[in-house]
Design a protein around this motif. Sequence first.
Motif, PDB file in Angstrom:
ATOM      1  N   THR A 115      -2.490  17.334  -4.477  1.00 49.87           N
ATOM      2  CA  THR A 115      -1.465  16.302  -4.337  1.00 49.87           C
ATOM      3  C   THR A 115      -1.912  14.951  -4.889  1.00 49.87           C
ATOM      4  N   ASP A 116      -3.126  14.878  -5.408  1.00 51.78           N
ATOM      5  CA  ASP A 116      -3.647  13.671  -6.040  1.00 51.78           C
ATOM      6  C   ASP A 116      -3.475  13.790  -7.554  1.00 51.78           C
ATOM      7  N   SER A 125       1.384  30.332  -3.701  1.00 51.08           N
ATOM      8  CA  SER A 125       0.709  29.220  -3.028  1.00 51.08           C
ATOM      9  C   SER A 125       0.661  27.962  -3.889  1.00 51.08           C
ATOM     10  N   ALA A 126       1.429  27.925  -4.974  1.00 52.78           N
ATOM     11  CA  ALA A 126       1.431  26.771  -5.876  1.00 52.78           C
ATOM     12  C   ALA A 126       1.764  25.491  -5.103  1.00 52.78           C
ATOM     13  N   LEU A 127       1.074  24.401  -5.469  1.00 53.83           N
ATOM     14  CA  LEU A 127       1.264  23.138  -4.760  1.00 53.83           C
ATOM     15  C   LEU A 127       0.907  21.969  -5.659  1.00 53.83           C
ATOM     16  N   GLY A 128       1.634  20.889  -5.503  1.00 54.18           N
ATOM     17  CA  GLY A 128       1.269  19.614  -6.094  1.00 54.18           C
ATOM     18  C   GLY A 128       1.676  19.427  -7.538  1.00 54.18           C
ATOM     19  N   SER A 171       5.898  20.289 -12.190  1.00 53.50           N
ATOM     20  CA  SER A 171       6.288  19.647 -10.925  1.00 53.50           C
ATOM     21  C   SER A 171       7.214  18.447 -11.068  1.00 53.50           C
ATOM     22  N   SER A 172       7.532  18.064 -12.277  1.00 56.35           N
ATOM     23  CA  SER A 172       8.330  16.847 -12.502  1.00 56.35           C
ATOM     24  C   SER A 172       7.723  15.640 -11.790  1.00 56.35           C
ATOM     25  N   TYR A 173       6.391  15.594 -11.747  1.00 59.75           N
ATOM     26  CA  TYR A 173       5.635  14.487 -11.149  1.00 59.75           C
ATOM     27  C   TYR A 173       5.839  14.358  -9.646  1.00 59.75           C
ATOM     28  N   ASP A 174       6.128  15.469  -8.981  1.00 62.64           N
ATOM     29  CA  ASP A 174       6.272  15.493  -7.526  1.00 62.64           C
ATOM     30  C   ASP A 174       4.951  15.975  -6.926  1.00 62.64           C
ATOM     31  N   SER A 175       4.281  15.102  -6.209  1.00 67.43           N
ATOM     32  CA  SER A 175       2.962  15.440  -5.664  1.00 67.43           C
ATOM     33  C   SER A 175       3.022  16.553  -4.624  1.00 67.43           C
ATOM     34  N   ASN A 176       4.167  16.721  -4.005  1.00 62.96           N
ATOM     35  CA  ASN A 176       4.301  17.737  -2.958  1.00 62.96           C
ATOM     36  C   ASN A 176       5.120  18.940  -3.403  1.00 62.96           C
ATOM     37  N   ALA A 177       5.283  19.120  -4.703  1.00 65.44           N
ATOM     38  CA  ALA A 177       6.103  20.224  -5.213  1.00 65.44           C
ATOM     39  C   ALA A 177       5.545  21.569  -4.750  1.00 65.44           C
ATOM     40  N   ARG A 178       6.463  22.443  -4.397  1.00 67.18           N
ATOM     41  CA  ARG A 178       6.144  23.817  -4.002  1.00 67.18           C
ATOM     42  C   ARG A 178       7.252  24.709  -4.540  1.00 67.18           C
ATOM     43  N   PRO A 179       6.962  25.984  -4.743  1.00 65.95           N
ATOM     44  CA  PRO A 179       8.030  26.895  -5.160  1.00 65.95           C
ATOM     45  C   PRO A 179       9.091  26.986  -4.067  1.00 65.95           C
ATOM     46  N   PRO A 180      10.339  27.171  -4.450  1.00 66.23           N
ATOM     47  CA  PRO A 180      11.389  27.254  -3.432  1.00 66.23           C
ATOM     48  C   PRO A 180      11.240  28.499  -2.553  1.00 66.23           C
ATOM     49  N   ARG A 181      11.626  28.354  -1.313  1.00 71.07           N
ATOM     50  CA  ARG A 181      11.599  29.469  -0.362  1.00 71.07           C
ATOM     51  C   ARG A 181      12.852  30.327  -0.519  1.00 71.07           C
ATOM     52  N   VAL A 183       0.836  -1.199   0.000  1.00 69.92           N
ATOM     53  CA  VAL A 183       0.000   0.000   0.000  1.00 69.92           C
ATOM     54  C   VAL A 183       0.869   1.246   0.000  1.00 69.92           C
ATOM     55  N   LEU A 184       1.871   1.286   0.864  1.00 72.51           N
ATOM     56  CA  LEU A 184       2.745   2.461   0.933  1.00 72.51           C
ATOM     57  C   LEU A 184       3.520   2.664  -0.348  1.00 72.51           C
ATOM     58  N   SER A 185       3.998   1.610  -0.956  1.00 71.30           N
ATOM     59  CA  SER A 185       4.759   1.771  -2.198  1.00 71.30           C
ATOM     60  C   SER A 185       3.866   2.219  -3.338  1.00 71.30           C
ATOM     61  N   SER A 186       2.600   1.833  -3.319  1.00 69.96           N
ATOM     62  CA  SER A 186       1.695   2.286  -4.383  1.00 69.96           C
ATOM     63  C   SER A 186       1.369   3.759  -4.228  1.00 69.96           C
ATOM     64  N   CYS A 187       1.553   4.316  -3.031  1.00 70.44           N
ATOM     65  CA  CYS A 187       1.257   5.724  -2.789  1.00 70.44           C
ATOM     66  C   CYS A 187       2.491   6.603  -2.932  1.00 70.44           C
ATOM     67  N   SER A 188       3.623   6.011  -3.169  1.00 71.50           N
ATOM     68  CA  SER A 188       4.858   6.772  -3.313  1.00 71.50           C
ATOM     69  C   SER A 188       4.752   7.740  -4.481  1.00 71.50           C
ATOM     70  N   THR A 189       5.348   8.912  -4.311  1.00 73.11           N
ATOM     71  CA  THR A 189       5.277   9.913  -5.372  1.00 73.11           C
ATOM     72  C   THR A 189       6.608  10.089  -6.089  1.00 73.11           C
ATOM     73  N   THR A 190       7.602   9.295  -5.772  1.00 69.81           N
ATOM     74  CA  THR A 190       8.876   9.401  -6.460  1.00 69.81           C
ATOM     75  C   THR A 190       8.769   8.696  -7.804  1.00 69.81           C
ATOM     76  N   ILE A 191       8.948   9.479  -8.860  1.00 71.32           N
ATOM     77  CA  ILE A 191       8.841   8.956 -10.216  1.00 71.32           C
ATOM     78  C   ILE A 191      10.208   9.059 -10.866  1.00 71.32           C
ATOM     79  N   SER A 192      10.646   7.967 -11.456  1.00 72.75           N
ATOM     80  CA  SER A 192      11.922   8.001 -12.172  1.00 72.75           C
ATOM     81  C   SER A 192      11.637   8.018 -13.669  1.00 72.75           C
TER      82      SER A 192
END
Length: 192
Positions: free
Chosen positions: A117-118, A90-93, A66-76, A12-21
């Motif tokens: 993030t979905d 406020s960009a996200l996901g 986002s390069s397929y990063d579900s949690n991508a945000r602009p850099p601080r 379940v956890l691996s199916s929810c992973s957002t790291t895409i190669s």
Amino acid sequence: MSAIFALLSLAVLSSCSTTISNTENSCAVLAQKNGIFENWSRDVKRASNQYGVPVSVLMATVYVESSYDSNARPPRKWYFGIFPGPRPSSALGFSQALDGTWDDYKRQTGNRGASRTDFGDSITFIAWYHYQSHVRNGIPLNDAYDLYLAYHSGQTGYARGAYKNRPVALNGAARAQKMARAYELQLRRCLN
């Protein structure tokens, strides 16, 4: 029994992973998320069919944003190298949608539970936004370059030509166009 629970939890956890190669290969991206809990092929086909935007254009937008990063945000911005400052937006996901634009989407479509993030929600948002660009600005649904410019600059900003003095927007549009072309060729082999 605990070993079975551990294996099931890991699955379940691996199916929810957002790291895409291998994000430059659309077939590889989709193959990584083709399981019981997530099926990105189904999600992109559904969004494409609903709004008429080619899958390759939708995926190219995610690639650039986002390069397929579900949690991508602009850099601080960081102060003295240790104190985090505010983010520039406020960009996200996956879609990098701003809070206000995302709220407009949810209100206009009735999709109140949508999450940036979905992947399925984000790809549908991108298709919806590109369709709005088509309706409001006359951009063809297969024009990855101009659809990206409208996505980056907003509908009004695109109509005013605000992107013309924004190298980030122009470079992003060129990248989206290049990836959409590459993805289109790849998708012919793997997306039915």
